[in-house]
Scaffold this motif. Structure first.
Motif, short mmCIF file in Angstrom:
data_model
loop_
_atom_site.label_atom_id
_atom_site.label_comp_id
_atom_site.label_asym_id
_atom_site.label_seq_id
_atom_site.Cartn_x
_atom_site.Cartn_y
_atom_site.Cartn_z
N VAL A 33 1.01 -1.28 -0.08
CA VAL A 33 0.17 -0.07 0.10
C VAL A 33 0.84 1.24 -0.17
N MET A 34 0.59 2.01 -0.96
CA MET A 34 1.37 3.45 -0.93
C MET A 34 0.55 4.72 -0.60
N ALA A 97 5.28 7.66 0.62
CA ALA A 97 5.07 6.66 1.59
C ALA A 97 5.00 5.07 1.40
N CYS A 98 5.40 4.41 1.79
CA CYS A 98 5.20 3.21 1.65
C CYS A 98 4.91 2.36 3.02
N ALA A 99 3.74 1.91 2.76
CA ALA A 99 3.41 1.12 4.04
C ALA A 99 4.01 -0.06 4.35
N GLY A 100 4.34 -0.38 5.67
CA GLY A 100 4.97 -1.58 6.01
C GLY A 100 4.38 -2.98 5.57
N THR A 108 -8.79 2.10 6.16
CA THR A 108 -8.53 3.18 7.06
C THR A 108 -7.00 4.12 6.56
N PRO A 109 -7.02 5.32 6.60
CA PRO A 109 -5.66 6.03 6.21
C PRO A 109 -4.48 5.17 7.03
N PRO A 110 -3.30 5.01 6.34
CA PRO A 110 -2.14 4.46 7.53
C PRO A 110 -1.77 5.66 8.28
N ARG A 111 -1.36 5.17 9.43
CA ARG A 111 -0.63 6.27 10.30
C ARG A 111 0.95 6.46 10.10
#
Length: 128
Positions: A33-34, A97-100, A108-111
């Motif tokens: 997820v980006m 940003a690249c989610a872990g 939901t939006p990544p924190r």
């Protein structure tokens, strides 16, 4: 770990458009997820937009809905943010940003704490 290089920022006038790009390398881009975050002077980094792994699901901050569009090209390992009708309050450093890898479905939006890799940031300045 995914390495990210973002670009495309600049100085524009209110009402103008800009397209940010983020080139990814190092891992399989389509597995992640980006998203885009931004940080204005004196403020915390905030979520702007995110896109699911296949590019089918997107989420936006309320302040940019209808004006910004996030997209990705998994064949080219590139993330985009099309920004239209820019406002002076959109002035900030924008970060790709690249989610872990543990991040699940984009519901939901990544924190910021869930982000695994960040780009170096690109400055967007909107004059009135």
């Amino acid at each position: 770990q995914v390495q990210l290089v973002d670009s495309g920022g600049g100085l524009v006038q209110a009402g103008d458009s800009l397209r940010l790009s983020c080139a990814a390398s190092g891992r399989t881009f389509s597995n992640y997820v980006m998203g885009w975050f931004r940080q204005a002077p004196g403020k915390e980094r905030e979520f702007v937009a995110a896109i699911g792994r296949a590019g089918l699901r997107t989420l936006y901050a309320d302040s940019v809905k209808g004006r910004f569009t996030v997209s990705r090209d998994n064949a080219q390992n590139t993330l985009f943010l099309q920004m239209n009708s820019l406002k002076p309050e959109n002035t900030a450093v924008y970060y790709c940003a690249c989610a872990g890898s543990a991040f699940g479905l984009l519901t939901t939006p990544p924190r910021p704490s869930e982000i695994g890799s960040w780009g170096q940031g690109t400055q967007v300045t909107v004059s009135s």
